[in-house]
Design a protein around this motif. Structure first.
Motif, short mmCIF file in Angstrom:
data_model
loop_
_atom_site.label_atom_id
_atom_site.label_comp_id
_atom_site.label_asym_id
_atom_site.label_seq_id
_atom_site.Cartn_x
_atom_site.Cartn_y
_atom_site.Cartn_z
N THR A 47 9.75 -2.28 -1.76
CA THR A 47 8.52 -2.59 -1.04
C THR A 47 8.58 -4.02 -0.51
O THR A 47 9.59 -4.71 -0.67
N GLY A 53 4.14 2.43 7.38
CA GLY A 53 4.74 2.05 6.10
C GLY A 53 6.26 1.97 6.16
O GLY A 53 6.91 1.74 5.14
N ASP A 54 6.86 2.16 7.34
CA ASP A 54 8.31 2.04 7.46
C ASP A 54 8.73 0.57 7.40
O ASP A 54 8.02 -0.31 7.88
N ILE A 55 9.93 0.34 6.85
CA ILE A 55 10.41 -1.02 6.62
C ILE A 55 11.30 -1.50 7.77
O ILE A 55 12.19 -0.77 8.23
N GLU A 98 1.81 -6.44 -3.04
CA GLU A 98 2.35 -5.62 -1.96
C GLU A 98 1.57 -5.89 -0.69
O GLU A 98 0.33 -5.92 -0.72
N LYS A 132 9.05 -6.38 7.08
CA LYS A 132 7.65 -6.01 7.31
C LYS A 132 7.51 -4.51 7.20
O LYS A 132 8.48 -3.77 7.32
N LYS A 133 6.29 -4.10 6.93
CA LYS A 133 5.98 -2.67 6.95
C LYS A 133 5.19 -2.40 8.22
O LYS A 133 4.25 -3.13 8.53
N ASP A 134 5.57 -1.36 8.94
CA ASP A 134 4.80 -1.05 10.15
C ASP A 134 3.59 -0.19 9.78
O ASP A 134 3.32 0.07 8.60
N SER A 181 14.78 -0.21 12.92
CA SER A 181 14.17 -0.13 11.60
C SER A 181 15.04 0.67 10.63
O SER A 181 15.54 1.74 10.97
N ASN A 199 0.28 -2.16 5.19
CA ASN A 199 1.02 -1.76 6.39
C ASN A 199 0.65 -2.68 7.55
O ASN A 199 -0.50 -3.10 7.66
N GLN A 221 13.70 1.73 7.93
CA GLN A 221 12.67 2.72 7.63
C GLN A 221 12.34 3.03 6.18
O GLN A 221 11.35 2.57 5.66
N THR A 222 13.18 3.87 5.51
CA THR A 222 12.70 4.48 4.27
C THR A 222 13.66 4.26 3.11
O THR A 222 14.85 4.49 3.26
#
Ligand code: ATP
Ligand code: MG
Length: 651
Positions: free
Chosen positions: A451, A512-514, A459, A507-509, A440, A462, A442-443
């Motif tokens: 987003t 909210g990490d990408i 949006e 995807k966002k887990d 990931s 999660n 992530q941020t």
């Protein structure tokens, strides 16, 4: 993606790695930065701009009055090369090594910042003697030798935008890029060393200059690298060692507007016709410099940094040339391939220069996995403290392999998502802050707004997938596509009103990490579910016998698309009759039966772009029994013949 169905979220990955406490305690950037940027985003970037040396400090930060055409720091003036070279010498660091050059045959060159300054000044004076003026374009077609870096900095110094064309590209590719950028001078070499032998470059330049549209090239400046026979045109060609060497080693840098064009770089062409991405000066340098400082935690006095990319890619521009040098880094520059003369060459280089920060691509990591763990194990890699990845989604298993076999199971791995268009890293963990998750990115970095949205631009919550978008302009963003403002608007800013469409699925887990899921064009639609190629590939790579996998959706009468996988086995694994069933069962167990490939084909190689990315569209052509599409950006077109010959005519 072709339906309103959002991207299925199949992969579960629960491993977590906290930052090493020592690193966290001394990190250049801490969690604070997210808060600062969160409260005052533009103020945050204005502060990062002040890490640079300006002739006129900017008062304005962002002008977004005419979207999607941004201006950053527009009233500021600065010189790029001064920031990357001269200011370090003036600060008393002229004796610091800027570049440890390692040629493929084993020749070396150590260049300090003081020497780099002299070399860049001489090259700048040489370009001026050739009549290059501020605003003129210069094409650079060089191997990975110091003159590549020197040429880029010399162009930047005199305000002549460069267009670097990867040395592996053909005469045709070079010609279209020379024509599109309307270049006046080409800088090249007789050749470079690749796979143990000299590989000529100049003939491709000669050929490209016979093509219509390249007539305005006045001169070709030629570095002598290999010493091989080189055809010569006395009117046009000039040797570097004759012209540059006799120049004065001093040159007073002139300041340019922050929005002065710095370079044009054509994207690698994974998906179609290359686009000339335009980057400008002040905002670009602000973000590449800051991200290099933040993401790699660079301590210029003690670190030895190595980015294995080619200068012909954006990674080379931002993280070999402008980012590291603006920060006064000591870095390694390696000319050749990772397996010349042996498969441990990279690790030998890490050991030799005591490299502390390594930045490479998933394709290289998976290749090393295929070669076997015993190869890096023979070298002392204990100097490494941070590992980076860029270019494709990194499969969790490749991430773990990297950390374990290269990073002694202690170094943070930073998976950095960005593009030629973004100019600099956008989404990544920070090594001293983020608890990392294998696979990931992530941020979003402090000051970056990203987003994931669905088809209607909402949006996603999660736990769901969709399209990656950037919701606010950023300093190092592309300013346009060279000569084609409309295409710039249509490609990036029309899919979702007011937002930049990156073209990648994500995807966002639950936190909210990408997680990047590959290109939107590659997403498969199987029995009404959107399934990411990345997740199926990662499931395959998590099987101990698989080093690398490429997955495509092939048209299928019953399921819409059927998943077709091409796999490369690890060195020790052998292909037996049970293997395919074993792998299918493994994917079903990891992701669920919906993601189980219909066909799996073990292959020796996969088709890749010259920057190492898997070209799935060609595999889709194979899987659907079609004639192959454009193969010009492929590293080695014989790979496709090899794959096609293995394939029983598709079902
Ligand atoms: P073209 O746009 O011409 O098809 P390209 O997209 O391969 O070529 P680049 O700008 O070099 O050209 O690559 C950017 C793309 O690489 C991203 O859009 C993404 O698909 C992929 N990528 C880069 N880094 C990462 C990463 N860390 N994780 C996932 N994907 C990544
Ligand atoms: Mg792209």
């Amino acid at each position: 993606m072709s339906t309103n169905e959002s991207l299925a979220n199949l992969l579960k990955e629960d491993r977590r790695f906290a930052p090493p406490s020592e690193l966290a305690a001394a990190a250049n950037v801490t969690a604070n930065a997210y808060e600062q940027a969160g409260t005052d985003r533009l103020g945050f970037w204005a502060a990062q701009a002040r890490r640079l040396t300006w002739e006129t400090e900017p008062i304005e930060t962002l002008d977004w009055s005419n979207p999607p055409f941004a201006k950053w720091f527009a009233d500021g003036r600065l010189n790029m090369a001064y920031n990357c070279v001269d200011r370090h010498v003036e600060a008393g660091n002229g004796d610091r090594v800027a570049i440890h050059f390692e040629g493929e045959p084993g020749d070396t060159r150590t260049i300090t910042y003081a020497e780099l300054q002299r070399e860049v000044c001489k090259a700048a004076n040489a370009l001026i003697e050739l009549g290059v003026r501020t605003g003129d374009r210069v094409a650079i077609y060089l191997p990975m030798i110091p003159e590549a870096v020197i040429s880029m900095l010399a162009c930047a110094r005199i305000g002549a935008p460069h267009s670097v064309v990867f040395g592996g590209f053909s005469a045709d590719a070079l010609a279209t890029r020379i024509e599109d950028a309307d270049a006046r001078v080409v800088i090249t070499a007789d050749g470079g060393f690749r796979r143990g032998k000299p590989s000529a470059l100049k003939p491709a330049v000669d050929e490209s200059l016979t093509r219509p549209g390249t007539e305005k090239v006045r001169n070709v400046l030629v570095v002598r690298r290999t010493g091989q026979e080189t055809a010569w045109n006395d009117e046009r060609d000039v040797w570097w060692h004759e012209l540059v060497e006799r120049q004065s080693a001093s040159h007073v840098p002139e300041a340019f507007d922050a929005e002065h064009p710095l370079y044009i770089l054509y994207t690698s062409g994974t998906t179609g016709k290359p686009k000339g991405i335009l980057h400008t000066t002040g905002g670009y340098l602000t973000q590449v410099s800051y991200t290099h400082h933040a993401v790699f935690d660079l301590k210029p006095e003690t670190d030895v940094y190595w980015c294995t990319a080619d200068v012909g890619w954006v990674t080379g521009h931002s993280y070999i040339v402008y980012g590291p040098l603006s920060n006064g880094a000591t870095e390694v520059l390696y000319e050749g391939t990772p397996d010349t003369p042996h498969q441990g060459r990279w690790w030998e280089i890490v050991q030799k220069y005591r490299v502390t920060i390594l930045y490479t691509a998933p394709t290289a990591i998976r290749t090393c996995m295929k070669w076997g763990d015993d190869i890096p194990a023979k070298f002392d890699l204990s100097s490494l403290r941070i590992l980076g990845s860029v270019g494709e989604p990194i499969n969790p298993e490749a991430w773990i392999w990297y950390r374990k076999n290269i990073g002694a199971d202690t170094t943070p791995v930073v998976d950095t998502w960005w593009q030629t268009e973004t100019g600099a890293i956008m989404i990544t963990p920070l090594p001293g802050v983020t608890e990392t998750k294998p696979g990931s990115a992530q941020t979003p970095l402090p000051g970056i707004c990203a987003t994931v949205v669905d088809d209607e631009a909402n949006e996603v919550p999660n736990g769901s997938g969709g399209y990656l978008v950037l919701t606010e302009p950023w300093p190092s963003m592309l300013r346009t596509i060279w000569g084609d403002d409309q295409r710039y608007h249509d490609t990036y800013w029309s899919r979702f009103e007011g937002r930049y469409f990156a073209g990648d699925g994500a995807k966002k887990d639950e936190d909210g990490d990408i997680w990047l899921l590959g290109r939107v064009d590659d997403v498969m639609l199987v029995s009404g579910h959107n399934i990411s190629t990345t997740e199926v590939e990662s499931a395959l790579v998590s099987h101990p016998k698989v080093a690398e996998a490429a997955v495509v959706g092939a048209t299928d009468a019953t399921t819409g698309q059927a998943i077709c996988a091409f796999v490369i086995l690890r060195g020790s694994a052998s292909e037996d009759e049970h293997l395919v069933e074993e792998l299918r069962a493994h994917v079903a167990k990891e992701l669920g039966p919906i993601a189980k490939p219909k066909r799996i084909l073990p292959v020796a190689e996969l088709p890749k772009t010259r920057s190492g990315k898997i070209m799935r569209r060609l595999l889709r052509d194979v899987a659907e029994n079609r004639a192959l599409g454009d193969v010009t950006t492929l590293t080695d077109s014989s790979v496709m013949e090899l794959i096609q010959s293995k394939l029983p005519t598709a079902a």
